[in-house]
Design an enzyme around this catalytic site. Structure first.
Site, mmCIF file in Angstrom:
data_model
loop_
_atom_site.group_PDB
_atom_site.id
_atom_site.type_symbol
_atom_site.label_atom_id
_atom_site.label_comp_id
_atom_site.label_asym_id
_atom_site.label_seq_id
_atom_site.Cartn_x
_atom_site.Cartn_y
_atom_site.Cartn_z
ATOM 1 N N ASP A 211 0.746 -1.209 0.007
ATOM 2 C CA ASP A 211 0.015 0.084 0.034
ATOM 3 C C ASP A 211 0.766 1.325 -0.100
ATOM 4 O O ASP A 211 2.073 1.416 0.902
ATOM 5 C CB ASP A 211 -1.054 0.119 1.372
ATOM 6 C CG ASP A 211 -1.730 1.119 1.224
ATOM 7 O OD1 ASP A 211 -2.539 1.012 0.321
ATOM 8 O OD2 ASP A 211 -1.792 2.020 2.249
ATOM 9 N N GLU A 263 14.908 -15.168 0.164
ATOM 10 C CA GLU A 263 15.167 -16.168 1.361
ATOM 11 C C GLU A 263 14.292 -17.393 1.177
ATOM 12 O O GLU A 263 14.800 -18.518 1.677
ATOM 13 C CB GLU A 263 15.231 -15.738 2.595
ATOM 14 C CG GLU A 263 16.149 -14.544 2.913
ATOM 15 C CD GLU A 263 15.775 -13.877 4.414
ATOM 16 O OE1 GLU A 263 16.461 -12.994 4.614
ATOM 17 O OE2 GLU A 263 14.637 -14.349 5.141
#
Length: 551
Positions: A211, A263
Site C-alpha cells: 500500500d 530467502e
C-alpha cells in the site's frame, strides 16, 4: 534449487481481490471473516483464479477500512484468529490458489503500541523517532509545521498532548489523523517490517500488495511549505524530486525487502500500489525490487478504442524494457465499479463516477445495460492481455456500484473529512450477494455492515451460477480459457477500423473488440468466447476471442 515455473506463477496470474469484511460472513455478526473465505474456497476454485489478494485483516479501529493497522502480526478478532488464517492458507493452497496479503508500510494506526509509546515519551525520544514529529510554528507552537493538506482533507499534521498535559509537538499523517506516518529514515522501522514480512511468509503467504509504495521516504525541507496541496500535486512526480511521493531513495527499502523475499523457495513476490508517472513505474517492478507495480491506466480510461490501444501498447513496451510483468485492473476497493462507470450517461471516467456519487448516485443517470455490456467487453479484452489480471470481488457478477447509501450508514473517512467534496468508497465495498433473498442476501446470518439495496439479489451468485449467459459464467469460461491459452509472449496488432481493436496472441488465437455502437465485420475464425451474443457481424460494445483459420 528454485522451481522456475512455481517461482514465476505471478507473472501471468489471475488474482482475485477479497475485501474481507465484505466477502462472506461465517459467524453471522454482519462482518466478513476468514471462516467465510474458507467456506467459499470451492467458489473461488470454480471461478478459476490463480491467487487471492486479501485487503487488510489486521486489528484496526477501521478509521480507514483496515488500512489503519494496530498490529501487523495478528488478525482482527472480528475477522478471525491466526489459527484460522493458517487454516485459510491451507485451504487455498490445497485448491491450488496462492495467497497475497496487503502490507501497509507508510503509516500505522494511532493505536499501534509504538505510537502509544511515542505519545507517552518526551520530545526527542527514540520512541518518537519511529514517526515524524515536529515542533509547531507560531509563538507557542500552535501552528502546524507546514500548511500541507492530507489526502483525506484538513491539515496533514495533528498536535499531541504531552505527558504533562500541555500542548506539544505535531505528527505527520498523509492520510487520516489516526494514521501517523512512519519515519523510514529510522532503522528500527526497517527491521520491524522485515520481521513482519518474514512472519507472514513463514505462515505460507506467497506475496504482498504494498500500500502507498511510493510514499515511504520524505523530504521535510521547509522550502516545500508553500505547496499547501502538495499531496495532490503531480508536478514533481517525474524526476524523483517530490518531497513526499516517489523519491529515489524509496527503492533502498525495496531492495532490502527483495533480499527477504529471496530467502524463500520459491521467492515471495510483491506488487506495488504506486501512483507514479508511467516511466517511473518500472523501478518498483524491477527484479531487484518488488517485481510488479499496478498499472491503473486502463482503470482511469474511458471506454474508448484509441485510448485502450495507447495504454496497452505503452505498458507492454514498458514491460519489455524492464523485464517486468504487466498488470491490468478495471476495478478495486477505491473506485466506482466499472460496470457503473461505463454506463454513466456522459463522462465514463473514475472522476465522473465520483461526481455521480456526489450528485446523489441516481440510477437514472446510468445506462445499466450499456454499462454491463461495456464492462463485459472490457474485461474479456483485459483477460486476453499478457501479464497479470487483477479482479475485484463482485465484478464477476457484473455488480454495479451502490450509489445511494444513507449518510448515517457510511463508514469511509473520506466522506466525513470532506463533506460535499468526497462521497467516499463505501459504494464498492457493500457486502456481496450470495443468494437471491434473505436479510443479507446470503452474506451472513442476519444483516451486513453496509446496507445492501433491494435489487442486489438479481446479481447474486445463486441467480447467476446456472445461467450460461450470466456474467459469472462469462468470467468462469474466460478464466478457464485464459489458463489454457495464456503465454508470456506479447501480442501482434492487426489492422482494424478506428472503433475496433484486433490483436493476435501466440498459439493461433485472436481478440477482436468493438468499442463502437454499430456492428462491424467479424474476421474469419471459430469463436472461442464472446462477451455478448454474436450472430454474423460483431455487435457494438462486444469482444470475442477467435481461433484463427488453419491454426
Amino acid at each position: 534449487m528454485t522451481n522456475s515455473i512455481s517461482a514465476d506463477w505471478w507473472r501471468q496470474a489471475a488474482v482475485y481481490q477479497i475485501y474481507p469484511r465484505s466477502f462472506s460472513d461465517a459467524n453471522g455478526d454482519g462482518i466478513g471473516d476468514l471462516g467465510g473465505i474458507i467456506a467459499k474456497v470451492p467458489y473461488l476454485t470454480d471461478l478459476g483464479v490463480d491467487a487471492v489478494w486479501l485487503s487488510p485483516f489486521y486489528p484496526s479501529a477501521l478509521a480507514d477500512g483496515g488500512y489503519d493497522v494496530d498490529d501487523y502480526r495478528d488478525v482482527d478478532p472480528r475477522i478471525g484468529t491466526l489459527a484460522e488464517f493458517d487454516d485459510m492458507v491451507a485451504a487455498l493452497h490445497g485448491a491450488g490458489i496462492k495467497v497475497v496479503v496487503d502490507i501497509v508500510p507508510n503509516h500505522s494506526s494511532d493505536r499501534h503500541e509504538w505510537f502509544r509509546a511515542a505519545l507517552a515519551a518526551p520530545k526527542g525520544s527514540p520512541e518518537r523517532a519511529r514517526y515524524i514529529f515536529r515542533d509547531g510554528k507560531g509563538e507557542h507552537g500552535e501552528l502546524p509545521p507546514t500548511r500541507w493538506q492530507s489526502m483525506f482533507g484538513g491539515s496533514a499534521w495533528e498536535r499531541v498532548t504531552e505527558p504533562d498535559g500541555t500542548p506539544g509537538q505535531w505528527y505527520l499523517h498523509l492520510f487520516a489523523k489516526e494514521q501517523p506516518d512512519f519515519n523510514w529514515d529510522n532503522n528500527e522501522v526497517h527491521e520491524d517490517f522485515l520481521a513482519t514480512l518474514r512472519f507472514w511468509a513463514d505462515r505460507g503467504v506467497d506475496g504482498f500488495r504494498v500500500d502507498v509504495a511510493h510514499g515511504l521516504k520524505k523530504n521535510l525541507d521547509p522550502a516545500f511549505d508553500a505547496l499547501r496541496d502538495i499531496l495532490l500535486s503531480r508536478d514533481m512526480f517525474h524526476d524523483g524530486e517530490h518531497p513526499l511521493w516517489d523519491r529515489d531513495d524509496v527503492h533502498d527499502v525495496y531492495r532490502a525487502w527483495r533480499e527477504v523475499f529471496d530467502e524463500y523457495d520459491p521467492p515471495r513476490t510483491a506488487v506495488a500500489e504506486a501512483w507514479v508517472a508511467a516511466h517511473r513505474r518500472g523501478r518498483y517492478a524491477s527484479r531487484e525490487g518488488l517485481g510488479q507495480a499496478f498499472n491503473f491506466d486502463l482503470l482511469e480510461s474511458a471506454f474508448d478504442a484509441a485510448r485502450f490501444r495507447e495504454v496497452i501498447a505503452h505498458n507492454l513496451d514498458d514491460a519489455d524494457a524492464t523485464g517486468a510483468s504487466s498488470t491490468w485492473v478495471l476495478s478495486n476497493h477505491d473506485v466506482v465499479r466499472h460496470a457503473t462507470r461505463y454506463g454513466l450517461v456522459e463522462d465514463r471516467t473514475p472522476a465522473a463516477g465520483k461526481q455521480w456519487l456526489l450528485d446523489g448516485g441516481d440510477p437514472a443517470a446510468v445506462d445499466a445495460e450499456q454499462g454491463l455490456r461495456r464492462a463485459r467487453a472490457a474485461t474479456l479484452l483485459m483477460l486476453a492481455l499478457p501479464g497479470s489480471a487483477y479482479l475485484y470481488q463482485g465484478e464477476e457478477l457484473g455488480l454495479p456500484e451502490v450509489g445511494q447509501i444513507p449518510d448515517a450508514d457510511r463508514q469511509d473517512p473520506a466522506f466525513f473529512r470532506n463533506p460535499g467534496v468526497d462521497i467516499g468508497r463505501d459504494g464498492c465495498r457493500v457486502p456481496l450477494p450470495w443468494s437471491r433473498e434473505g436479510s443479507s442476501f446470503g452474506f451472513g446470518a442476519d444483516g451486513a455492515h453496509l446496507p445492501q439495496p433491494a435489487w442486489f439479489g438479481e446479481y447474486s451468485v445463486e441467480a447467476e451460477q446456472s445461467d450460461p449467459a450470466s456474467t459469472l459464467s462469462l468470467y468462469r469460461d474466460a478464466l478457464a480459457l485464459r489458463r489454457e491459452l495464456q503465454t508470456e509472449e506479447s501480442l501482434e496488432w492487426m489492422p482494424a477500423a478506428p472503433d475496433i481493436l484486433h490483436f493476435a496472441r501466440p498459439g493461433g488465437w485472436e481478440v477482436v473488440a468493438n468499442f463502437g455502437a454499430e456492428p462491424a465485420p467479424l474476421p474469419a475464425g471459430d469463436i472461442l468466447i464472446a462477451s455478448g451474443p454474436v450472430a454474423g457481424d460483431l455487435p457494438g460494445e462486444t469482444t470475442v476471442w477467435l481461433r484463427a483459420p488453419g491454426r
